[in-house]
Design a protein around this motif. Structure first.
Motif, PDB file in Angstrom:
ATOM      1  N   LEU A  26       0.454   3.773  -2.910  1.00  0.00           N
ATOM      2  CA  LEU A  26      -0.735   4.623  -3.065  1.00  0.00           C
ATOM      3  C   LEU A  26      -0.422   6.089  -2.766  1.00  0.00           C
ATOM      4  O   LEU A  26      -0.964   6.992  -3.409  1.00  0.00           O
ATOM      5  N   LEU A  27       0.441   6.301  -1.775  1.00  0.00           N
ATOM      6  CA  LEU A  27       0.770   7.693  -1.425  1.00  0.00           C
ATOM      7  C   LEU A  27       1.470   8.398  -2.579  1.00  0.00           C
ATOM      8  O   LEU A  27       1.218   9.566  -2.850  1.00  0.00           O
ATOM      9  N   TRP A  28       2.363   7.672  -3.267  1.00  0.00           N
ATOM     10  CA  TRP A  28       3.063   8.301  -4.411  1.00  0.00           C
ATOM     11  C   TRP A  28       2.082   8.513  -5.554  1.00  0.00           C
ATOM     12  O   TRP A  28       2.120   9.533  -6.233  1.00  0.00           O
ATOM     13  N   LEU A  29       1.218   7.530  -5.761  1.00  0.00           N
ATOM     14  CA  LEU A  29       0.309   7.605  -6.919  1.00  0.00           C
ATOM     15  C   LEU A  29      -0.844   8.580  -6.689  1.00  0.00           C
ATOM     16  O   LEU A  29      -1.573   8.894  -7.624  1.00  0.00           O
ATOM     17  N   ALA A  30      -1.020   9.046  -5.444  1.00  0.00           N
ATOM     18  CA  ALA A  30      -2.026  10.082  -5.189  1.00  0.00           C
ATOM     19  C   ALA A  30      -1.479  11.459  -5.582  1.00  0.00           C
ATOM     20  O   ALA A  30      -2.212  12.436  -5.587  1.00  0.00           O
ATOM     21  N   ARG A  31      -0.202  11.532  -5.879  1.00  0.00           N
ATOM     22  CA  ARG A  31       0.419  12.764  -6.374  1.00  0.00           C
ATOM     23  C   ARG A  31       0.217  12.845  -7.887  1.00  0.00           C
ATOM     24  O   ARG A  31      -0.172  11.854  -8.510  1.00  0.00           O
ATOM     25  N   PRO A  32       0.519  13.994  -8.484  1.00  0.00           N
ATOM     26  CA  PRO A  32       0.376  14.082  -9.949  1.00  0.00           C
ATOM     27  C   PRO A  32       1.455  13.290 -10.682  1.00  0.00           C
ATOM     28  O   PRO A  32       2.294  13.834 -11.388  1.00  0.00           O
ATOM     29  N   VAL A  33       1.445  12.005 -10.448  1.00  0.00           N
ATOM     30  CA  VAL A  33       2.431  11.087 -11.016  1.00  0.00           C
ATOM     31  C   VAL A  33       1.692  10.117 -11.930  1.00  0.00           C
ATOM     32  O   VAL A  33       0.707   9.507 -11.510  1.00  0.00           O
ATOM     33  N   PRO A  45      -5.891  -0.589  -4.383  1.00  0.00           N
ATOM     34  CA  PRO A  45      -4.756  -1.488  -4.148  1.00  0.00           C
ATOM     35  C   PRO A  45      -5.078  -2.865  -4.670  1.00  0.00           C
ATOM     36  O   PRO A  45      -6.224  -3.213  -4.822  1.00  0.00           O
ATOM     37  N   GLY A 101       0.802  -1.224   0.000  1.00  0.00           N
ATOM     38  CA  GLY A 101       0.000   0.000   0.000  1.00  0.00           C
ATOM     39  C   GLY A 101       0.834   1.272   0.000  1.00  0.00           C
ATOM     40  O   GLY A 101       0.289   2.368  -0.129  1.00  0.00           O
ATOM     41  N   SER A 102       2.167   1.145   0.155  1.00  0.00           N
ATOM     42  CA  SER A 102       2.984   2.366   0.196  1.00  0.00           C
ATOM     43  C   SER A 102       2.985   3.089  -1.149  1.00  0.00           C
ATOM     44  O   SER A 102       3.220   4.303  -1.200  1.00  0.00           O
TER      45      SER A 102
END
Lengths: 263, 237
Positions: A94-101, A262, A91-92
Motif C-alpha cells: 500500500l505504501l508503494w501504491l500510494a505513490r504516483p505508481v 488491501p 499491506g506493505s
C-alpha cells in the motif's frame, strides 16, 4: 518507476527462503547432470557389447536438458506464486501504491523480481548442464541455446499466469496448479508428439495451454537423429511461447487493476 | 481550489455498506479531521481517495484526478493505519526508494531523505533494517516517508498510533509545520484532542454516513468540547 520497483522486488525475492531453495535445486540439478554425463566408451555394456557413448548421449541429452528446462519453468511459477500476493496481504504494497505508481508498473516490477531469481537459477542449471553435455559429448550448442530460450519464455508465461492467479487464489492453490499443470502439459505435449490420440480435457489442454512440452522437444530434438525432424517446429513454437509470455504479463496487469486493496 | 473530493461516494462490500452517499470537499490548504467510531468508514474513505478501491456509486477525486490515475498521487504523502514496513530493507534505502517514486532524483532525493530523517529524529538508525525497529520508531519511519519532499497533500490514518508522549508531541509539530507551509491535511483519528489541536475543520462519520462537517467552531457548540460534540452526534437518540 518500473526500474527502482523491479530492483526492490528482485532484492525482496533474493531475501526469501524460497530463493535459497531454488538455488539449492539449481545446484543439485547441475550436480545430477555432472553425474549423468560422466560416461565414456565402455561405461554402458549390453549383452557383453559396449554401447556407443554417442548413442547414449543422443538420448540422454534431450531427456536431461528437457527435464531441467521444465524444472526451471516450474521454479519460476513457484517464485511468482506469492511474490505479488504476499506484499498485498501484508499491506506493505500500500505504501508503494500510494505513490504516483501505476498498478501495472507495480505488478510487472514484482513479476520481474520473481523472474530475476528464476532466470539466475535457470542460468546456473541450464548453463551448467549445457557445458557438461557439449564439453563431454561433443554435442552441438545450438539446441541448448534454443532450449534455454524456450525455458525463459515458458518461465515468463507461467510466472505471469501464476501471479495473476495469486490475486484470486490462495498460495497453496497456485503452487498446486503450477506443480501439476506444468508437468501435465509437458507430458501430454510429449505424448501427442509421439503420436498418441488425446481427447477431452487432455486434448483441450494440449491445444489450449502454452506448448511447453512441444517447444522443449523441438528445441532439444536436433541432438537426436531419430527425432531431429521435430526441431523444424522450434521457431513457430518459440513465437507462441513469446505470445504466451506477453499474454501472461497483460493478464497480470489487467487483473491487478481490478483488485481492490488491501485484499 | 479543491484538494480532494468525495462526491456521493458509496462503498459496499457484499451486503455491508461501508460508506453511504458521502459528500466531502476539502479545499487546498485546509486541515480536516475525519472522525468516527470504529467501522464508521474513515479508512474506507481514505482508500477511495488513494485509488485502492473504487466507489460502488459516486466518485472520488484527488487533485482533480481520478485516484486510479497515478498522476493524482503526485505530491501526496500517506501514512496508513496499519503500517507494514518491508522488514529487511534498510531505513535509508526505504526512504530513498520512496523519494524516487515521488519523482525526486539526484541531489534533491538525497536532500529530501536526509531532511526527513532529521525531522523525524531517526537519522542515527538510518542504516538499520526496518524489521528491527520498535513500533514507535516504525511510526516515525511512516511519518518520514509521508513527509518526504514536502507533499502538498497529507493523508494520515491514525497518525499517533504507537507513538509515546514525546512522539505524539513531535507528530503534532510535524503536522503543524506541514500546515504552516500550506499543505492540505486529512487526518483520520480517534484521538479527538489531537484533532482539536491540529485541524480547523472536522467531518464526522457514523455508520458510513456523514453526520456533521464544517469548521470546528460550527460543529462544536458553545460550551462543548469536540468530544462532547462527537458523543452527541454518534450516540443513539
Amino acid at each position: 518507476m518500473l526500474a527502482p520497483l523491479a530492483a526492490e522486488a528482485l532484492r525482496d525475492a533474493l531475501r526469501r527462503r524460497l530463493a535459497l531453495v531454488v538455488a539449492g535445486v539449481a545446484l543439485l540439478g547441475v550436480a545430477s547432470a555432472e553425474s549423468c554425463t560422466a560416461f565414456g566408451p565402455g561405461t554402458w555394456v549390453v549383452d557383453g557389447q559396449s554401447v556407443d557413448p554417442e548413442l547414449v548421449a543422443a538420448w540422454l541429452a534431450p531427456l536431461l536438458f528437457g527435464f531441467e528446462i521444465l524444472l526451471f519453468v516450474v521454479l519460476a511459477g513457484l517464485l511468482a506464486a506469492d511474490h505479488l500476493a504476499r506484499p498485498l496481504a501484508e499491506g506493505s504494497a500500500l505504501l508503494w501504491l500510494a505513490r504516483p505508481v501505476g498498478r501495472g508498473a507495480y505488478a510487472l516490477a514484482r513479476l520481474a523480481g520473481a523472474l530475476g531469481v528464476a532466470y539466475a537459477a535457470g542460468a546456473v542449471l541450464l548453463g551448467g548442464t549445457a557445458v557438461l553435455l557439449v564439453g563431454r559429448h561433443d554435442l552441438a550448442a545450438g539446441p541448448a541455446v534454443v532450449g534455454a530460450l524456450a525455458g525463459a519464455l515458458g518461465a515468463a508465461g507461467v510466472a505471469g499466469l501464476a501471479m495473476s492467479a495469486s490475486l484470486w487464489l490462495g498460495r497453496v492453490a497456485v503452487v498446486t496448479l503450477v506443480g501439476t499443470l506444468v508437468p501435465l502439459v509437458a507430458l501430454i505435449n510429449t505424448l501427442r508428439a509421439a503420436g498418441a490420440r488425446l481427447d477431452g480435457f487432455l486434448g483441450l489442454l494440449d491445444r489450449g495451454a502454452p506448448p511447453l512440452g512441444r517447444a522443449i522437444l523441438a528445441a532439444v530434438a536436433p541432438w537426436n537423429p531419430h527425432v531431429s525432424d521435430l526441431g523444424a517446429e522450434a521457431p513457430r513454437l518459440l513465437a507462441v511461447l513469446a505470445a504466451w509470455a506477453l499474454a501472461g504479463g497483460a493478464l497480470l496487469v489487467l487483473s491487478f487493476r481490478r483488485v481492490e486493496l488491501p485484499r | 481550489m479543491v484538494a480532494l473530493e468525495l462526491a456521493g461516494a458509496t462503498k459496499r462490500y457484499g451486503r455491508h455498506t461501508a460508506l453511504e452517499d458521502l459528500h466531502l470537499v476539502v479545499p487546498a490548504g485546509a486541515a480536516v479531521g475525519l472522525l468516527g467510531p470504529n467501522g464508521a468508514g474513515k479508512t474506507t474513505a481514505l482508500r477511495l481517495l488513494l485509488g485502492f478501491a473504487r466507489p460502488t456509486r459516486g466518485a472520488a477525486r484527488l487533485g482533480g484526478h481520478d485516484p486510479y490515475d497515478p498522476r493524482a498521487r503526485q505530491g501526496v504523502g500517506y501514512l496508513p493505519e496499519r503500517l507494514n514496513l518491508p522488514a529487511s530493507m534498510s531505513l535509508r534505502g526505504f526512504l530513498r526508494l520512496h523519494a524516487a517514486l515521488a519523482g525526486l532524483a539526484g541531489d534533491a532525493r538525497t536532500r529530501a531523505v536526509e531532511a526527513a530523517l532529521e525531522t523525524t529524529g531517526i537519522r542515527e538508525r538510518a542504516g538499520e533494517a526496518l524489521g528491527g525497529l520498535s513500533r514507535g520508531l516504525g511510526q516515525r519511519v511512516g511519518f518520514a516517508q509521508a513527509l518526504l519532499g514536502e507533499p502538498q497533500l497529507l493523508l494520515l490514518d491514525e497518525p499517533t498510533t504507537g507513538l509515546d508522549p514525546l512522539g505524539v508531541r513531535d507528530a503534532r509539530d510535524w503536522i503543524a509545520r506541514a500546515r504552516a507551509r500550506g499543505a492540505t491535511l486529512l487526518i483520520s483519528s480517534h484521538v479527538l484532542s489531537e484533532v482539536e489541536r491540529t485541524c480547523d475543520h472536522v467531518a464526522i462519520l457514523h455508520q458510513g454516513r456523514l453526520v456533521a462537517s464544517g469548521p470546528l467552531d460550527a460543529v462544536v457548540r458553545p460550551g462543548e468540547s469536540l468530544e462532547d460534540a462527537f458523543v452527541r452526534l454518534v450516540s443513539p437518540p
